[in-house]
Scaffold this active site. Structure first.
Site, PDB file in Angstrom:
ATOM      1  N   GLU A   1       7.763 -18.535  39.357  1.00  0.00           N
ATOM      2  CA  GLU A   1       8.926 -17.699  39.098  1.00  0.00           C
ATOM      3  C   GLU A   1       9.750 -18.346  37.996  1.00  0.00           C
ATOM      4  OE1 GLU A   1      10.912 -16.935  42.813  1.00  0.00           O
ATOM      5  OE2 GLU A   1       9.089 -16.097  43.705  1.00  0.00           O
TER       6      GLU A   1
ATOM      7  N   SER B   1       3.405   3.652  38.621  1.00  0.00           N
ATOM      8  CA  SER B   1       2.249   4.248  37.936  1.00  0.00           C
ATOM      9  C   SER B   1       0.955   3.497  38.213  1.00  0.00           C
ATOM     10  CB  SER B   1       2.503   4.306  36.429  1.00  0.00           C
ATOM     11  OG  SER B   1       2.684   3.008  35.900  1.00  0.00           O
ATOM     12  N   GLY B   2       1.050   2.331  38.883  1.00  0.00           N
ATOM     13  CA  GLY B   2      -0.146   1.542  39.188  1.00  0.00           C
ATOM     14  C   GLY B   2      -0.334   0.339  38.288  1.00  0.00           C
ATOM     15  N   LYS B   3       0.691  -0.012  37.524  1.00  0.00           N
ATOM     16  CA  LYS B   3       0.586  -1.119  36.563  1.00  0.00           C
ATOM     17  C   LYS B   3       0.236  -2.440  37.234  1.00  0.00           C
ATOM     18  CE  LYS B   3       4.837  -0.738  35.219  1.00  0.00           C
ATOM     19  NZ  LYS B   3       5.331   0.335  36.084  1.00  0.00           N
TER      20      LYS B   3
ATOM     21  N   HIS C   1       6.175  -8.367  47.363  1.00  0.00           N
ATOM     22  CA  HIS C   1       5.255  -8.672  46.261  1.00  0.00           C
ATOM     23  C   HIS C   1       4.573 -10.021  46.494  1.00  0.00           C
ATOM     24  CE1 HIS C   1       5.466  -5.688  43.021  1.00  0.00           C
ATOM     25  NE2 HIS C   1       6.673  -5.411  43.477  1.00  0.00           N
TER      26      HIS C   1
ATOM     27  N   ARG D   1      -0.035 -10.977  47.469  1.00  0.00           N
ATOM     28  CA  ARG D   1      -1.016 -11.807  46.755  1.00  0.00           C
ATOM     29  C   ARG D   1      -1.608 -12.841  47.714  1.00  0.00           C
ATOM     30  NH1 ARG D   1       3.104 -10.882  43.389  1.00  0.00           N
ATOM     31  NH2 ARG D   1       4.144 -12.839  43.815  1.00  0.00           N
TER      32      ARG D   1
END
Length: 167
Positions: free
Chosen positions: A60, A11-13, A48, A52
């Site tokens: 983590e 959803s783009g979170k 992911h 960044r």
């Protein structure tokens, strides 16, 4: 300041949370909570990480987020769903035990003075789980989302890449 961001899968979170963090800090913290379940998941995590840039400090931590000292930082916690999965699995699908541990850990974590942006999934808005453990987890996730949203200063629901302000 706690900003809770929820929504469905893709959803783009995460993108929205990252933009919010970079508006508040030149060196935000990305706090990843996922365990590596298999090679496909490992590859997804690596994508992911690679997304960044050097402005981000990557940490983590699967469960014990309250041990981290993040005073005066901007932190993106990604995500409650994967973090909660660790409690659920470690408690052998016992919803009550997982919820108790997760709430305790969350409450200890938010005692710090930081700008926290929390990402979570609204898994109850999708297909009804076909397994007992899936239904239990959907309940656990929904209850934890409500718990976090009540404590949040701001809440946003992401739908099709659009942020909808809830609180």
């Amino acid at each position: 300041m706690i900003h809770y961001i929820s929504g469905g899968q893709r959803s783009g979170k995460s993108d929205y949370a990252a933009r919010q963090a970079l508006e508040h800090s030149n060196n935000p913290v990305y706090l990843a909570t996922s365990r590596i379940w298999d090679e496909d998941h490992r590859a997804r995590i690596q994508l992911h990480r690679n997304s960044r840039d050097t402005r981000w400090e990557n940490i983590e931590e699967e469960k014990n987020i309250s041990r981290l000292q993040l005073e005066n930082r901007t932190v993106v916690l990604d995500c409650v769903t994967l973090w909660l999965t660790n409690f659920f699995m470690d408690n052998h699908y016992n919803v009550e035990a997982a919820m108790k541990e997760a709430r305790t850990e969350f409450d200890l974590f938010i005692q710090q003075d930081f700008h926290l942006i929390i990402i979570s999934n609204e898994i109850g808005m999708g297909v009804h789980a076909s397994t007992d453990s899936g239904r239990k987890f959907a309940d656990l996730q929904g209850w934890m989302n409500q718990y976090i949203a009540r404590k949040a200063d701001k809440a946003t629901l992401m739908v099709s890449g659009l942020p909808l302000t809830l609180k």
